[in-house]
Motif scaffolding. Structure first.
Motif, PDB file in Angstrom:
ATOM      1  N   ALA B  92       0.822  -1.213   0.000  1.00 38.92           N
ATOM      2  CA  ALA B  92       0.000   0.000   0.000  1.00 38.92           C
ATOM      3  C   ALA B  92       0.852   1.257   0.000  1.00 38.92           C
ATOM      4  O   ALA B  92       0.518   2.241  -0.655  1.00 38.92           O
ATOM      5  CB  ALA B  92      -0.922  -0.009   1.224  1.00 38.92           C
ATOM      6  N   TYR B 282       8.872  -8.793  -5.022  1.00 41.21           N
ATOM      7  CA  TYR B 282       7.451  -8.969  -5.344  1.00 41.21           C
ATOM      8  C   TYR B 282       6.691  -7.647  -5.282  1.00 41.21           C
ATOM      9  O   TYR B 282       5.851  -7.357  -6.145  1.00 41.21           O
ATOM     10  CB  TYR B 282       6.873  -9.977  -4.355  1.00 41.21           C
ATOM     11  CG  TYR B 282       5.387 -10.222  -4.470  1.00 41.21           C
ATOM     12  CD1 TYR B 282       4.870 -11.023  -5.484  1.00 41.21           C
ATOM     13  CD2 TYR B 282       4.507  -9.701  -3.528  1.00 41.21           C
ATOM     14  CE1 TYR B 282       3.512 -11.269  -5.559  1.00 41.21           C
ATOM     15  CE2 TYR B 282       3.152  -9.945  -3.606  1.00 41.21           C
ATOM     16  CZ  TYR B 282       2.657 -10.729  -4.621  1.00 41.21           C
ATOM     17  OH  TYR B 282       1.310 -10.975  -4.685  1.00 41.21           O
ATOM     18  N   LEU B 286       4.668  -6.072  -8.480  1.00 39.48           N
ATOM     19  CA  LEU B 286       3.252  -5.686  -8.507  1.00 39.48           C
ATOM     20  C   LEU B 286       3.081  -4.212  -8.885  1.00 39.48           C
ATOM     21  O   LEU B 286       2.182  -3.859  -9.639  1.00 39.48           O
ATOM     22  CB  LEU B 286       2.584  -5.946  -7.154  1.00 39.48           C
ATOM     23  CG  LEU B 286       2.158  -7.381  -6.843  1.00 39.48           C
ATOM     24  CD1 LEU B 286       1.235  -7.414  -5.631  1.00 39.48           C
ATOM     25  CD2 LEU B 286       1.454  -8.035  -8.017  1.00 39.48           C
ATOM     26  N   VAL B 290       1.080  -2.675 -12.191  1.00 41.92           N
ATOM     27  CA  VAL B 290       0.018  -1.661 -12.172  1.00 41.92           C
ATOM     28  C   VAL B 290       0.424  -0.481 -13.062  1.00 41.92           C
ATOM     29  O   VAL B 290      -0.381   0.011 -13.859  1.00 41.92           O
ATOM     30  CB  VAL B 290      -0.276  -1.190 -10.723  1.00 41.92           C
ATOM     31  CG1 VAL B 290      -1.290  -0.056 -10.714  1.00 41.92           C
ATOM     32  CG2 VAL B 290      -0.767  -2.352  -9.880  1.00 41.92           C
ATOM     33  N   ALA B 293       0.076  -1.465 -16.737  1.00 46.64           N
ATOM     34  CA  ALA B 293      -1.201  -1.989 -17.233  1.00 46.64           C
ATOM     35  C   ALA B 293      -1.877  -0.934 -18.097  1.00 46.64           C
ATOM     36  O   ALA B 293      -1.808   0.255 -17.791  1.00 46.64           O
ATOM     37  CB  ALA B 293      -2.103  -2.358 -16.057  1.00 46.64           C
TER      38      ALA B 293
END
Ligand code: SF4
Lengths: 602, 307
Positions: B92, B282, B286, B290, B293
């Motif tokens: 986060a 990792y 991620l 994002v 994408a």
């Protein structure tokens, strides 16, 4: 050949898993929708991937209910069954969901493998008064099937069903091509289309009765979507930025959808090492200020309980989705049930303070994440969204939900609150700890803990602080209790009997009450979307009915109240008994509810 | 929820010991946890990390109380589950400085699965394993690292099995940073934390920690002939006070084979066993996913389902 008009009808296609029954269902669904008809689809999926063929465990099928009006549930019983062999037919007959006039079409292609069982099943059908039409796939089609190792039977059956249900062949062919995809080998495609065509012709030659459901064209923008996909899209629209999960049936498809889509909307999916880690990551993210959500099913809910309690105590927002399946323990992963109500409401050790909301259909699935996020951020207590296998897997055409694009929970529109029969919460809600600032906020540093603390957040075992903590946490849930309005009612507000349901039983309940009204039976229905807490008005609402009963896909008997009955009894002291409390793995049926209402009123 | 503005306090007065004080720890007098607390505070001050940008996450146990004793942000979570909560924070909020505090029971027993996957995911955090070789907060039970023969309330005849060796375990798991230190050598411990903090991934730091209450004899902090310091240009400086008393062993932290041999031997080594700065992270993977994408418009969210 005669065409019978029907307002509503239901049929099934039964095959061995791995031979494309689900695919055929998808094509039928798309084609019916294209023809303007209303459809409600329920897949029957084995608990294993590819169980041995010609065994009862291999049954993979599709139930389609077709109507000229908007349908809310899978209905009562089946008018026509098409079975690829006697074993899957026999297995399905055990569920006793056919009506007396049900037509059975049985493929005799496997007869030589086991003439004795064929004869036994045919005898069973005769004994039960079911008309059976035997058919054999034609020689040219058999040849094609031989070439493609049998994996095209579904299209042959699709052809037969297209004929029987008066489908437009061009539309179906379009949908077949869509389903096969552009990259599909053209030679194979031709073979598949031939199978479809041959099936259509074979049904024609059998001289079967054809049915036609004539629907008037629909108004407004429509979408075709299943429960778990709707839930996934709702999660995005509600502004969640992290989904953390662990594979479990029947919740996994939420994670699949989001893994594909969420990054395009600025969020990510974390596949955790276990159910506990999945919820822990969601808690860590929400603690840091990023809206996070996790989804699971029964066994995972049990594993997550300690963290659910932690989130209550540490006052960290948290949303957990439970797509219920048959229990207890591993139970029936691909069957529906509503037995997780009690662990959802009362689970986790110590006192419980949380909100449990449920979804009754695919539209609710879209809006539940918004409400859950609103409640959890306002109250800083966990919110659990209860779905189930039936809702998760049912496909339906719905009016396109309104995109809310929620970034901040105060933006939640009134229509969502109204849908769940709840008013807006007060602005200022007291927390156990006065300081609730997010990491990164200067001068407001704070530590959260599952230990008891005072209002300053200091760990203490003082009696006063413990009692105050309980009181403040419970007051948060009381705010919800007070904000709840009267739940949805079907039929008059005073009557001889009130049938109460929650979650996925709504459709069948609504339909049953409609049937009762037509027959002059004095029955009303109530459906709960928020299942915990319950509205304060409930006792007064119940007082207007002579008898109150529940309908649940969960076990109960004369000595043990079913979960909803238990909850309602404890909250209202009314003598509530289950009308239907059965954990059969199958959805409740409107006609069965009606029959039981009649019995209960005698 | 809006994420606060996280400018790192330019123009604000420097961070001092006083700023980091939250409350007096409720540990036993002489507990090794005090030393670890002091060393981490020393590092936070040396590095001038803004207290609002530091997050300490822990599980349950004596050592897991540590986050409560730093005036930073923190979450004292549930037994064995600090790593998932920390990963949630890391995914986060990459802007925060993340420290995870976990004991031997917390990390190697109830939370073993999470340690395995935290190490494999190699997300950015400093993981401090406080190893006092006993369940202390629950009052004297055998832990996975209790030495064989040591009597506890659950194995009063003496602990039955050879202890798990946390260092070989994590090296075997493919940890990208494996170091070891002790609560009573503050300079070395601070330097170890520093090296861990500068490591781009999951920095596993094993800390020998005294439990004066239940096992006063677990580590002899008065002598230094039973351990050696690992020494290398790419490693961690041997402790200044003890460098001439303890044995120094040259060890290149890129040499996994030797790292494993040293970790598996009966002798204790303090220092950097192994480091690989290139292991994929990792959390970064991620974030890149994002970032790369194709962006979609939320207003068109349901268009793919139109009929
Ligand atoms: S019991 Fe042992 S580990 Fe716990 S505070 Fe006391 S000395 Fe420290």
């Amino acid at each position: 050949m005669s065409v019978e008009k029907r307002s509503v009808t239901r049929f099934e296609l039964l095959m061995d898993a791995g031979f494309g029954a689900q695919k055929a269902g998808d094509i039928l669904l798309a084609a019916f929708v294209a023809m303007g008809e209303y459809v409600y689809v329920e897949p029957m999926i084995p608990a294993e991937i590819s169980p041995p063929i010609r065994t009862p465990f291999a049954l993979s099928g599709i139930i389609i209910r077709l109507a000229d009006f908007d349908i809310t549930n899978i209905g009562n019983d089946t008018d026509l069954i098409l079975a690829s062999h006697e074993v899957v037919l026999d297995r399905r007959l055990n569920d006793r969901e056919y009506n007396k006039k049900c037509t059975i079409l049985l493929d005799t292609g496997d007869r030589e493998k086991s003439p004795a069982t064929y004869d036994a099943v045919l005898k069973r059908c005769a004994d039960e008064g079911l008309a059976v039409t035997l058919f054999d796939i034609d020689a040219p089609s058999k040849e094609i099937l031989g070439e493609i190792s049998g994996k095209g039977r579904n299209l042959f059956y699709l052809g037969m069903l297209s004929y029987i249900y008066s489908m437009d062949e061009a539309i179906v062919k379009d949908e077949i091509e869509n389903a096969l995809g552009k990259k599909f080998n053209p030679e194979l495609k031709t073979k598949n289309i031939s199978l479809y065509h041959n099936g259509y012709q074979l049904a024609k030659g059998l001289g079967l009765v054809r049915y036609k459901v004539e629907a008037s064209p629909r108004q407004g923008e429509k979408i075709l979507i299943d429960g778990n996909t709707s839930l996934s899209m709702g999660i995005i629209d509600a502004g969640f930025k992290l989904f953390s999960g662990y594979p479990i049936t029947p919740a996994s498809s939420v994670m699949h959808n989001l893994a594909r889509e969420l990054p395009s909307y600025g969020g990510c999916v974390h596949q955790a090492e276990d159910e506990i880690a999945a919820i822990g990551v969601a808690i860590g993210a929400y603690y840091s200020g990023v809206p996070a959500i996790t989804a699971t099913s029964g066994p995972g809910l049990s594993l997550k309980q300690e963290f659910i309690g932690y989130a209550q105590s540490a006052e960290i927002p948290l949303v957990v989705i439970d797509v219920q399946r048959g229990g207890p323990s591993t139970g029936m992963p691909t069957k529906t049930e509503q037995s997780d109500l009690t662990p959802a409401v009362f689970g986790s050790h110590g006192d419980h303070t949380k909100v449990v909301i449920s979804v009754s259909n695919v539209i609710d699935c879209f809006y539940a994440p918004h409400l859950a996020r609103y409640l959890t951020e306002k109250l800083r207590v966990p919110v659990i969204i209860m779905s189930d296998f039936q809702t998760a897997n049912s496909y339906k055409v719905i009016t396109k939900p309104k995109i809310v694009n929620m970034n901040n929970v105060d933006e939640i529109p009134d229509f969502i609150l109204e849908r769940f029969h709840i008013r807006r919460l007060p602005d200022n809600i007291e927390m156990v700890r006065l300081n609730q600032s997010l990491p990164g906020t200067p001068g407001q540093m704070r530590r959260v803990t599952g230990l008891n603390t005072n209002a300053q957040g200091q760990i203490t075992t003082s009696s006063a602080s413990s009692q105050r903590g309980h009181q403040v946490r419970n007051e948060k849930v009381h705010h919800v209790r007070r904000a709840l309005t009267t739940p949805e009612l079907f039929g008059p507000a005073a009557n001889d009997i009130l049938v109460v349901g929650w979650g996925s039983t709504r459709g069948a309940l609504e339909e049953a009450i409609g049937l009762a009204e037509k027959q002059g039976i004095k029955a009303s229905g109530m459906h709960l979307r928020v299942v915990y807490p319950l509205p304060l008005s409930l006792k007064d609402v119940f007082a207007k009915y002579k008898k109150i009963v529940t309908v649940e896909v969960a076990y109960g008997d004369g000595l043990k109240p079913s979960p909803l009955a238990l909850l309602l009894r404890s909250e209202t002291l009314a003598d509530i008994k289950p009308l239907i409390a059965e954990a059969t793995g199958r959805p409740v049926r409107p006609k069965v509810i009606l029959e039981r209402i009649k019995e209960a009123l005698q | 929820m809006t994420t606060p503005n996280t400018t790192t306090g330019a123009g604000t007065p420097p961070v001092t010991t006083k700023d980091l004080f939250a409350e007096n720890p409720r540990w036993c007098a002489g507990c090794g946890d005090f030393g670890i607390l002091a060393s981490l505070k020393k590092f936070l001050i040396e590095r001038q990390l803004r207290p609002e940008m530091t997050v300490n996450i822990s599980g349950i146990g004596c050592s897991s109380r540590a986050p409560n004793y730093f005036n930073t942000y923190g979450a004292h979570s549930i037994h064995g589950r600090a790593i998932p909560v920390a990963l949630g924070v890391a995914l986060a909020r990459p802007d925060l400085n993340l420290f995870v505090h976990s004991g031997d029971g917390d990390a190697m027993s109830i939370g073993g699965n999470h340690l395995l996957h935290g190490i494999n995911k190699n997300f950015k955090c400093v993981f401090l394993m406080y190893d006092n070789e006993i369940y202390a907060l629950t009052k004297n039970q055998t832990s996975p690292t209790t030495r064989k023969g040591h009597p506890t309330f659950t194995q009063p005849q003496g602990s039955f099995l050879n202890p798990l060796n946390p260092l070989t375990v994590v090296l075997g798991l493919g940890a990208s940073f494996v170091a070891s230190s002790a609560d009573w050598i503050p300079d070395h411990l601070t330097d170890t934390i520093k090296a861990g903090f500068d490591h781009p991934g999951f920095a596993f730091i094993h800390i020998a920690q005294r439990c004066t209450h239940f096992d006063a004899g677990n580590f002899d902090h008065k002598t230094s002939d039973w351990f050696s310091f690992l020494k290398h240009a790419n490693g961690i400086e041997p402790d200044k006070r003890l460098a001439n008393k303890a044995e120094l062993v040259n060890h290149d932290p890129s040499d996994m084979g030797t790292a494993f041999k040293l970790a598996a031997s009966d002798r204790r080594y303090f220092g950097l066993f192994y480091q690989d700065r290139n292991k994929p992270r990792y959390d970064q993977v991620l974030r890149d996913l994002v970032a790369n994408a194709p962006k979609k418009d939320r207003a068109k969210l349901l268009d793919a389902y139109n009929i």
